[in-house]
Design a protein around this motif. Sequence first.
Motif, PDB file in Angstrom:
ATOM      1  N   MET A 250      59.385 -91.836  28.591  1.00  0.00           N
ATOM      2  CA  MET A 250      58.300 -90.866  28.754  1.00  0.00           C
ATOM      3  C   MET A 250      57.480 -91.233  29.981  1.00  0.00           C
ATOM      4  SD  MET A 250      55.515 -89.767  25.924  1.00  0.00           S
ATOM      5  CE  MET A 250      56.662 -89.559  24.594  1.00  0.00           C
ATOM      6  N   SER A 251      57.122 -90.223  30.752  1.00  0.00           N
ATOM      7  CA  SER A 251      56.353 -90.532  31.953  1.00  0.00           C
ATOM      8  C   SER A 251      54.921 -90.907  31.575  1.00  0.00           C
ATOM      9  CB  SER A 251      56.336 -89.324  32.880  1.00  0.00           C
ATOM     10  OG  SER A 251      55.767 -88.228  32.206  1.00  0.00           O
ATOM     11  N   GLY A 252      54.430 -91.992  32.119  1.00  0.00           N
ATOM     12  CA  GLY A 252      53.068 -92.422  31.841  1.00  0.00           C
ATOM     13  C   GLY A 252      52.946 -92.998  30.446  1.00  0.00           C
ATOM     14  N   ASP A 253      51.801 -93.542  30.166  1.00  0.00           N
ATOM     15  CA  ASP A 253      51.545 -94.139  28.858  1.00  0.00           C
ATOM     16  C   ASP A 253      50.523 -93.309  28.109  1.00  0.00           C
ATOM     17  OD1 ASP A 253      52.060 -97.440  29.961  1.00  0.00           O
ATOM     18  OD2 ASP A 253      53.017 -96.476  28.228  1.00  0.00           O
TER      19      ASP A 253
ATOM     20  N   LEU B  30      46.874 -92.552  27.015  1.00  0.00           N
ATOM     21  CA  LEU B  30      45.695 -92.780  27.849  1.00  0.00           C
ATOM     22  C   LEU B  30      45.283 -94.246  27.839  1.00  0.00           C
ATOM     23  CD1 LEU B  30      43.335 -89.792  27.094  1.00  0.00           C
ATOM     24  CD2 LEU B  30      44.817 -90.169  29.036  1.00  0.00           C
ATOM     25  N   THR B  31      44.933 -94.719  28.980  1.00  0.00           N
ATOM     26  CA  THR B  31      44.538 -96.115  29.119  1.00  0.00           C
ATOM     27  C   THR B  31      43.511 -96.493  28.046  1.00  0.00           C
ATOM     28  OG1 THR B  31      44.578 -95.595  31.448  1.00  0.00           O
ATOM     29  CG2 THR B  31      43.840 -97.808  30.847  1.00  0.00           C
TER      30      THR B  31
ATOM     31  N   GLU C  42      40.602 -98.505  27.003  1.00  0.00           N
ATOM     32  CA  GLU C  42      39.602 -99.425  27.531  1.00  0.00           C
ATOM     33  C   GLU C  42      39.286-100.468  26.473  1.00  0.00           C
ATOM     34  OE1 GLU C  42      38.365 -95.623  29.718  1.00  0.00           O
ATOM     35  OE2 GLU C  42      39.353 -96.134  27.847  1.00  0.00           O
TER      36      GLU C  42
ATOM     37  N   ARG D  99      36.839 -99.778  23.237  1.00  0.00           N
ATOM     38  CA  ARG D  99      36.896 -98.506  22.557  1.00  0.00           C
ATOM     39  C   ARG D  99      36.869 -98.571  21.043  1.00  0.00           C
ATOM     40  NH1 ARG D  99      41.108 -94.511  24.834  1.00  0.00           N
ATOM     41  NH2 ARG D  99      39.714 -93.155  25.923  1.00  0.00           N
TER      42      ARG D  99
ATOM     43  N   SER E 205      32.991 -94.879  29.496  1.00  0.00           N
ATOM     44  CA  SER E 205      32.058 -93.966  30.146  1.00  0.00           C
ATOM     45  C   SER E 205      31.046 -93.409  29.146  1.00  0.00           C
ATOM     46  CB  SER E 205      32.812 -92.815  30.796  1.00  0.00           C
ATOM     47  OG  SER E 205      33.311 -91.947  29.803  1.00  0.00           O
TER      48      SER E 205
ATOM     49  N   SER F   2      30.184 -90.392  29.042  1.00  0.00           N
ATOM     50  CA  SER F   2      30.768 -89.130  28.566  1.00  0.00           C
ATOM     51  C   SER F   2      31.595 -89.367  27.307  1.00  0.00           C
ATOM     52  CB  SER F   2      31.675 -88.521  29.630  1.00  0.00           C
ATOM     53  OG  SER F   2      31.050 -88.530  30.880  1.00  0.00           O
ATOM     54  N   GLU F   3      32.305 -90.465  27.284  1.00  0.00           N
ATOM     55  CA  GLU F   3      33.150 -90.743  26.127  1.00  0.00           C
ATOM     56  C   GLU F   3      32.298 -91.050  24.891  1.00  0.00           C
ATOM     57  OE1 GLU F   3      36.249 -93.548  26.791  1.00  0.00           O
ATOM     58  OE2 GLU F   3      36.883 -93.512  24.702  1.00  0.00           O
TER      59      GLU F   3
ATOM     60  N   GLY G   1      30.918 -87.882  23.755  1.00  0.00           N
ATOM     61  CA  GLY G   1      31.981 -87.089  23.148  1.00  0.00           C
ATOM     62  C   GLY G   1      32.197 -87.457  21.693  1.00  0.00           C
TER      63      GLY G   1
END
Lengths: 145, 233
Positions: free
Chosen positions: A1-4, A6-7, A9, A12, A44, A46-47, A50
């Motif tokens: 799969m391309s990418g992982d 979401l990183t 942090e 979290r 962040s 924002s997170e 959220g």
Amino acid sequence: MSGDILTMEKGRDELLVALQEAQRKYGYLPEDYMAQLAESLDISLSEVYGVATFYSFLATKPQGKYVIRVCKSVPCYLKEAESMIEFMERELGIKPGETTADGRFTLQLVNCIGACDKPPAMLVNDELHGDLTPGKIKQILSSCK
Amino acid sequence: MKEINVTINGKKVTGREGQTILELAGENGIDIPTLCYHPELPPIGSCRVCVVEVEGSRTLVGSCHTPITEGIVIQTHSPKVLEARKMIVELLLTSHCGNCFMCDKANICELRGLAAELEVGIPRLMGKKRFYPVEDVSPYIVRDLSKCILCRRCVRACREIAKKNIFDVGYRGFDSKIVVDCDRALDKEACRDCEVCTSFCPTGALSKKKEPFKEDKRGKPIVVGAGAPEQDT
Ligand code: FES
Ligand code: FES
């Protein structure tokens, strides 16, 4: 799969616990607090915001002494929750999401609170009230001093 | 790397372990429409536009985030799939407020392109619209969240590519919104000379702030009709 996924942090997974703690302590989540928390967990703002706005039991504004959470999910809806909400709006003079000027009540609409066997239902702080009628609501409100 | 046998639209092909259905389809010349997916970003499967039918699966599956498995049988353009895709785009358009005539990005808007490609047609559904005032306080970026379809590409691009991590999703359900800090209008110095999010946004929700016309860009006034001075060319 391309990418992982979401990183991830580092801080979290501690976020929600910290927010619950602060909610208990301050009654809501002040912006300064959220900003500090974001900084210390290295995520962040924002997170943090959220997550804080996702959950009905976390507030980003000061709440009244009594937080009334009226269920708006289907079983309660079928049992006249709508008109109970309207009744409460009239009694308190506020709309859902608002707090009375004297800081006594906050009115909120929430999803199922697990009292579908006695609809329509609501929570006043941690206390559950079912089979609501306008008369019953009046009584409950006047007992909130 | 392990080879995996797959049947896609009746054709037997081989893929590699870890490959998604979307990637395999692409390699075999099958075009599956996508919206929230972007090859440079981790997939999150939020828009459902890329759904396909997988034999034995109870529901349609998102091809952009579903890895292939041995013996999997896939239909990418069955009637069921096409109907679902069409409905998904139609629903996205129902809450999307924005008038394509007035939108600067109309010609490059992926949502509009998809709607045309899938022949969604004129709107049939009357639902609530998501409306937000345009944010243009930032000197670099204009955000018009009424056009946002919550694909989260900006969230991911800003986090993974620009490494600035400015956005996240706030609230829930219909009220969900891409927020900056405690839901402030976007106004960050970090956005200077960046433009990563604007290039990843599939709609007109994020765009680069245009420079106001300066005198020297405007050129000489053009006078038409009688009395126009001779143009020296
Ligand atoms: S639906 Fe109201 S308590 Fe469950
Ligand atoms: S493109 Fe696959 S779910 Fe959005």
